[in-house]
Design an enzyme around this catalytic site. Structure first.
Site, mmCIF file in Angstrom:
data_model
loop_
_atom_site.group_PDB
_atom_site.id
_atom_site.type_symbol
_atom_site.label_atom_id
_atom_site.label_comp_id
_atom_site.label_asym_id
_atom_site.label_seq_id
_atom_site.Cartn_x
_atom_site.Cartn_y
_atom_site.Cartn_z
ATOM 1 N N HIS A 54 0.798 -1.232 0.000
ATOM 2 C CA HIS A 54 0.000 0.000 0.000
ATOM 3 C C HIS A 54 0.824 1.271 0.000
ATOM 4 C CE1 HIS A 54 1.076 -0.124 4.231
ATOM 5 N NE2 HIS A 54 0.668 1.114 4.335
HETATM 6 C C1 UD1 Z 1 -1.988 5.464 6.181
HETATM 7 C C2 UD1 Z 1 -0.668 5.769 6.897
HETATM 8 C C3 UD1 Z 1 0.305 4.610 6.742
HETATM 9 C C4 UD1 Z 1 -0.337 3.294 7.149
HETATM 10 C C5 UD1 Z 1 -1.628 3.111 6.345
HETATM 11 C C6 UD1 Z 1 -2.357 1.843 6.664
HETATM 12 C C7 UD1 Z 1 -0.009 8.142 6.933
HETATM 13 C C8 UD1 Z 1 0.949 9.122 6.406
HETATM 14 N N1 UD1 Z 1 -0.027 6.955 6.349
HETATM 15 O O1 UD1 Z 1 -1.707 5.366 4.798
HETATM 16 O O2 UD1 Z 1 1.428 4.846 7.569
HETATM 17 O O3 UD1 Z 1 0.561 2.235 6.894
HETATM 18 O O4 UD1 Z 1 -2.486 4.234 6.667
HETATM 19 O O5 UD1 Z 1 -3.502 1.772 5.889
HETATM 20 O O6 UD1 Z 1 -0.713 8.449 7.860
HETATM 21 N N2 UD1 Z 1 -9.033 5.339 1.783
HETATM 22 C C9 UD1 Z 1 -10.251 4.729 1.707
HETATM 23 N N3 UD1 Z 1 -10.900 4.456 2.882
HETATM 24 C C10 UD1 Z 1 -10.395 4.772 4.094
HETATM 25 C C11 UD1 Z 1 -9.157 5.409 4.152
HETATM 26 C C12 UD1 Z 1 -8.486 5.679 2.989
HETATM 27 O O7 UD1 Z 1 -10.746 4.431 0.634
HETATM 28 O O8 UD1 Z 1 -11.037 4.478 5.127
HETATM 29 C C13 UD1 Z 1 -8.313 5.615 0.520
HETATM 30 C C14 UD1 Z 1 -8.505 7.046 0.062
HETATM 31 O O9 UD1 Z 1 -8.517 7.049 -1.331
HETATM 32 C C15 UD1 Z 1 -7.266 7.733 0.557
HETATM 33 C C16 UD1 Z 1 -6.213 6.638 0.414
HETATM 34 O O10 UD1 Z 1 -6.917 5.427 0.745
HETATM 35 O O11 UD1 Z 1 -6.943 8.892 -0.175
HETATM 36 C C17 UD1 Z 1 -5.034 6.796 1.316
HETATM 37 O O12 UD1 Z 1 -5.446 6.958 2.670
HETATM 38 P P1 UD1 Z 1 -4.530 7.769 3.712
HETATM 39 O O13 UD1 Z 1 -5.139 7.794 5.059
HETATM 40 O O14 UD1 Z 1 -4.158 9.093 3.132
HETATM 41 O O15 UD1 Z 1 -3.178 6.955 3.743
HETATM 42 P P2 UD1 Z 1 -2.868 5.386 3.705
HETATM 43 O O16 UD1 Z 1 -2.246 5.073 2.395
HETATM 44 O O17 UD1 Z 1 -4.027 4.559 4.145
#
Ligand code: UD1
Length: 387
Positions: free
Chosen positions: A226
């Protein structure tokens, strides 16, 4: 003592569950030093499968306050969290704020806490990858620089902090709180059925092409991916996908648990449909804690860029290819007795390590104080902090 603890994203939930339980256990038997605890969820992760399901499965009570921050750029997430959390601090006036891990919620709430002149404790302090392109590394540096109490999972992390000039009295080596969760959920996970997990969560319909018996007896590889550095660039993810389709699944069935970010990117790059049709490849939706643990217990090998999974593989002994060039968790590497090797995201290297590891036996290893009792040590540290 008044404590606010903070969670925001999926990897935080396994770390807060034992802490919340330990507070409840303490309060039941120690009325004189009762802890007034408020749980804040920043809302960084909000999908049921990324958040609510973990609260339920791990018995975490619903958050007292949800800041509803949601997705966005890093600056948006951090900024919105700080604005909302400042109001909570002004209202609640806690003695301590406890943050866990290294996600944006951790960093944002740490800065806000210190600006309000409140004591800050960091669970999982001192991890360092040295990689300043990782958003998590920046979050770790900020959080540790600001923390009054730095609760480390291993001696390497304590040494990292000492080298950075943190005074000894602020550093407490308490062990790995993730392993508290692993220990208390092992039995429940073991009782789950692998085929049922696959059938419930499958996005690809290729289960028919794999002998179910092979999966049941643990002959499968497990993968999660991821990190933006691995999934956001076509030049990186496309060769990895080709290796999986052309070589990996020919050698062993693969169960790939897909993060929402990864699914989105694979669709953008036009790689998604071909993956869904690949024989011997089982693509699953994000899993619950027990389901993933169940699959890990019997997997022949893990391929991952997750930090928590490196640690779980270490204790379970699952041979682990870490698809990163560095790790903030060196204690999980083979050279420290762990089960993990760093393979980066270069396909030649991944391929070489894959065929090297495919017949390796499990080698469980338990670093010092990864014993399931870290949360109790943390409560003691907080109670002895002089407030
Ligand atoms: C975040 C953490 C990372 C952790 C990961 C586990 C930071 C900088 N990164 O990354 O350290 O390993 O979580 O998952 O805090 N999204 C959904 N549903 C959700 C949440 C996110 O669809 O409930 C999608 C959205 O398109 C979003 C993308 O995932 O833009 C990324 O989510 P984000 O919270 O920005 O970072 P992660 O890649 O999940």
């Amino acid at each position: 003592m008044k404590i606010i603890s903070v969670v925001g994203a999926r990897p935080n939930f396994m770390k807060i569950a034992p802490f919340v339980n330990a507070i409840h256990a303490h309060n039941e038997t120690n009325l004189a030093t009762k802890i007034d605890h408020t749980l804040v969820h920043t809302g960084q992760h909000y999908d049921d499968r990324m958040s609510k399901s973990f609260f339920k499965a791990l018995g975490i009570p619903e958050a007292d306050i949800n800041l509803g921050v949601g997705s966005g750029t890093h600056a948006e997430q951090v900024g919105h969290t700080m604005i909302a959390f400042e109001k909570v601090l002004k209202d609640k006036k806690p003695d301590w704020v406890v943050v866990v891990g290294d996600v944006n919620a951790t960093c944002a709430c740490s800065i806000t806490t210190k600006k309000e002149n409140i004591q800050l404790a960091h669970i999982e302090a001192g991890l360092r990858s040295g990689d300043m392109t990782m958003p998590e590394e920046i979050n770790r540096l900020f959080t540790d620089r600001l923390s009054d109490l730095l609760l480390t999972p291993d001696e390497i992390s304590s040494q990292n902090l000492f080298k950075e000039g943190v005074s000894f009295d602020r550093i407490q080596f308490v062990g790995n709180i993730m392993i508290d969760t692993l220990e208390s959920n092992m039995l429940k996970a073991k009782n789950l059925d692998i085929c049922e997990i696959l059938n419930r969560n499958r996005l690809s319909m290729n289960g028919q092409t794999t002998e179910v018996g092979r999966l049941q007896s643990g002959q499968y590889a497990l993968m999660t991916l991821h990190r933006p550095s691995n999934v956001d660039h076509r030049s990186i993810i496309e060769p990895i996908v080709s290796f999986i389709r052309n070589e990996l699944v020919e050698a062993i069935p693969l169960i790939w648990i897909i993060h929402p970010r990864t699914e989105k990117q694979l669709k953008v790059f036009g790689l998604w449909d071909s993956l869904l049709k690949t024989k011997n490849l089982h693509i699953l939706k994000p899993l619950g804690y027990h389901e993933l643990l169940r699959l890990n217990i019997d997997a022949s090998m893990m391929l991952t860029d997750s930090g928590g999974l490196q640690e779980e593989c270490c204790v379970l002994g699952t041979p682990c290819l870490t698809l990163r060039w560095n790790t903030e968790r060196p204690i999980t590497l083979e050279e420290y007795g762990g089960a993990s090797v760093l393979v980066g995201n270069d396909v030649g290297r991944i391929q070489h390590a894959f065929f090297d590891v495919i017949n390796k036996k499990r080698n469980p290893h338990r670093p010092d104080l990864w014993d399931g009792h870290t949360s109790n040590r943390i409560i003691e540290c907080l109670l002895n902090s002089g407030l």
